[in-house]
Scaffold this motif. Structure first.
Motif, PDB file in Angstrom:
ATOM      1  N   ILE A 128       0.837  -1.202   0.000  1.00 54.21           N
ATOM      2  CA  ILE A 128       0.000   0.000   0.000  1.00 54.21           C
ATOM      3  C   ILE A 128       0.874   1.254   0.000  1.00 54.21           C
ATOM      4  CG2 ILE A 128      -1.690   1.322   1.336  1.00 54.21           C
ATOM      5  CD1 ILE A 128      -2.779  -1.384   2.352  1.00 54.21           C
ATOM      6  N   PHE A 129       1.933   1.228   0.814  1.00 51.36           N
ATOM      7  CA  PHE A 129       2.828   2.382   0.910  1.00 51.36           C
ATOM      8  C   PHE A 129       3.502   2.663  -0.439  1.00 51.36           C
ATOM      9  CE2 PHE A 129       7.129   4.044   1.666  1.00 51.36           C
ATOM     10  CZ  PHE A 129       6.819   5.231   2.309  1.00 51.36           C
ATOM     11  N   ILE A 130       3.985   1.610  -1.093  1.00 44.29           N
ATOM     12  CA  ILE A 130       4.662   1.783  -2.380  1.00 44.29           C
ATOM     13  C   ILE A 130       3.694   2.306  -3.431  1.00 44.29           C
ATOM     14  CG2 ILE A 130       5.749   0.535  -4.295  1.00 44.29           C
ATOM     15  CD1 ILE A 130       7.639   1.091  -2.024  1.00 44.29           C
ATOM     16  N   LEU A 131       2.470   1.761  -3.453  1.00 41.55           N
ATOM     17  CA  LEU A 131       1.490   2.205  -4.445  1.00 41.55           C
ATOM     18  C   LEU A 131       1.123   3.672  -4.260  1.00 41.55           C
ATOM     19  CD1 LEU A 131      -0.899  -0.890  -4.617  1.00 41.55           C
ATOM     20  CD2 LEU A 131       0.746  -0.139  -6.344  1.00 41.55           C
ATOM     21  N   ILE A 132       1.171   4.134  -3.015  1.00 36.88           N
ATOM     22  CA  ILE A 132       0.832   5.536  -2.741  1.00 36.88           C
ATOM     23  C   ILE A 132       2.009   6.464  -3.046  1.00 36.88           C
ATOM     24  CG2 ILE A 132       0.251   7.181  -0.915  1.00 36.88           C
ATOM     25  CD1 ILE A 132      -1.369   4.962   0.412  1.00 36.88           C
ATOM     26  N   VAL A 133       3.186   6.085  -2.571  1.00 35.51           N
ATOM     27  CA  VAL A 133       4.350   6.964  -2.660  1.00 35.51           C
ATOM     28  C   VAL A 133       5.046   6.871  -4.013  1.00 35.51           C
ATOM     29  CG1 VAL A 133       6.605   7.476  -1.647  1.00 35.51           C
ATOM     30  CG2 VAL A 133       4.689   6.863  -0.169  1.00 35.51           C
ATOM     31  N   PRO A 150       4.247   4.566  -7.239  1.00 34.64           N
ATOM     32  CA  PRO A 150       3.493   3.491  -7.892  1.00 34.64           C
ATOM     33  C   PRO A 150       4.309   2.682  -8.893  1.00 34.64           C
ATOM     34  CG  PRO A 150       2.239   5.536  -7.876  1.00 34.64           C
ATOM     35  CD  PRO A 150       3.616   5.880  -7.420  1.00 34.64           C
ATOM     36  N   MET A 151       5.361   3.275  -9.477  1.00 35.26           N
ATOM     37  CA  MET A 151       6.164   2.549 -10.460  1.00 35.26           C
ATOM     38  C   MET A 151       7.208   1.641  -9.809  1.00 35.26           C
ATOM     39  SD  MET A 151       7.495   5.547  -9.585  1.00 35.26           S
ATOM     40  CE  MET A 151       6.603   6.694 -10.611  1.00 35.26           C
ATOM     41  N   GLY A 152       7.314   1.676  -8.464  1.00 37.24           N
ATOM     42  CA  GLY A 152       8.281   0.829  -7.771  1.00 37.24           C
ATOM     43  C   GLY A 152       9.671   1.437  -7.761  1.00 37.24           C
ATOM     44  N   LEU A 153      10.617   0.697  -7.190  1.00 38.21           N
ATOM     45  CA  LEU A 153      11.971   1.218  -7.047  1.00 38.21           C
ATOM     46  C   LEU A 153      12.671   1.431  -8.390  1.00 38.21           C
ATOM     47  CD1 LEU A 153      13.244  -0.946  -4.043  1.00 38.21           C
ATOM     48  CD2 LEU A 153      12.407   1.405  -3.990  1.00 38.21           C
ATOM     49  N   MET A 154      12.481   0.476  -9.331  1.00 39.60           N
ATOM     50  CA  MET A 154      13.205   0.530 -10.601  1.00 39.60           C
ATOM     51  C   MET A 154      12.279   0.520 -11.804  1.00 39.60           C
ATOM     52  SD  MET A 154      16.394  -2.041  -9.738  1.00 39.60           S
ATOM     53  CE  MET A 154      17.289  -1.508 -11.201  1.00 39.60           C
ATOM     54  N   GLY A 155      10.976   0.662 -11.585  1.00 40.50           N
ATOM     55  CA  GLY A 155      10.028   0.659 -12.683  1.00 40.50           C
ATOM     56  C   GLY A 155       9.877   2.026 -13.310  1.00 40.50           C
TER      57      GLY A 155
END
Length: 292
Positions: A273-278, A280-285
């Motif tokens: 949830i945190f990644i999708l909010i902060v 959304p493309m992920g660390l390397m996306g």
């Protein structure tokens, strides 16, 4: 400090298996632009293939392991041809692919329950339970095997993607499928290969996970963790999937070791949830549109 390092080692072991699962998601996502939730069913059946080859047919571990991975790869190809190819030919919206993937996953789980049964099954002991010890640290032989096999498999995958003509075609198709087709790339063949590679790696992960824990029809649920790892690292990025998987494995083991195993899944989903909010493309996306 030794207890902390022990948790890191345990996290690397389970994280490497998550990585095998996560790259299957990332490979398909990079080409097809949707999340293949049927991948969990492929991993589950790969685990069952290995179990029955070892127990029912009493094959040695190496051929049983290889046949289980090949069988999972073949299953992934069948799913692609039956569930996804007709939708591709009709240029169906991505939502239809997701619905089809969920339907395939539910079908595989329920057909196993109806034919094999819902009971848990345990792999026969392959390795000695005596761990390797390095001072105050200990590494189980199975954990060591999981890490080595995962590392070799992922290294070979990176070599195929980065150094071969097929890999170049996969990267080109992932960048722009229509332009690749105009340049002469057989995109249908590339999709076929990508599903086969993802299923093969999923079969390896299924056998290793079954050896570490147990085999049961709902084992595909664990692939949600690998999906979290893929989102964490960046869907469509193989490097991101591996990094996200390793980090998730370490986070889970640290949570279990210093808090409670009851909080392990809570932390994992909170991280999603945190990644999708902060981010959304992920660390390397990379931020893209029309992907689901």
């Amino acid at each position: 400090m030794s207890a902390f390092m022990q948790q890191i080692i345990n996290g690397l072991s389970i994280g490497s298996v998550y990585a095998l699962m996560a790259v299957g998601y990332s490979l398909v996502y990079s080409i097809m632009n949707f999340s293949n939730f049927a991948h969990g069913g492929v991993i589950m059946l790969g685990s069952y293939f290995g179990f029955f080859l070892l127990t029912l047919y009493e094959l040695p571990f190496v051929p049983a392991f290889a046949l289980a991975a090949i069988g999972a790869g073949a299953l992934a190809l069948v799913i692609e041809r039956i569930a996804y190819r007709p939708l591709r030919k009709r240029s169906a919206p991505f939502l239809y692919f997701i619905i089809s993937a969920m339907g395939a996953s539910i079908f595989l789980e329920n057909i196993v329950i109806a034919t094999i049964g819902p009971t848990f099954k345990t792999y026969p002991r392959i390795l000695s339970p005596q761990p390797f010890t390095f001072g105050s640290l200990s590494i189980g032989r199975l954990d060591m095997m999981m890490f080595i096999i995962s590392g070799i498999s992922l290294t070979l995958l990176v070599y195929i993607i980065e150094k071969t003509k097929i890999g170049m075609a996969i990267r080109a198709t992932a960048y722009n499928m229509r332009a690749s087709a105009l340049m002469g790339v057989n995109t249908d063949k590339i999709i076929f290969i990508v599903f086969g590679l993802g299923g093969f790696l999923g079969g390896i992960a299924g056998v290793l996970f079954g050896m570490k824990y147990t085999v049961y029809p709902q084992i595909g649920f664990i692939t949600i963790k690998s999906f979290i790892a893929a989102v964490f690292g960046g869907l469509g990025s193989l490097q991101g999937a591996v990094i996200g998987s390793v980090l998730l494995g370490i986070i889970e083991t640290l949570t279990s070791g210093y808090l409670s195993s009851q909080y392990r899944d809570l932390i994992a989903f909170a991280l999603l949830i945190f990644i999708l909010i902060v981010r959304p493309m992920g660390l390397m996306g990379k931020m893209t549109e029309d992907k689901a």
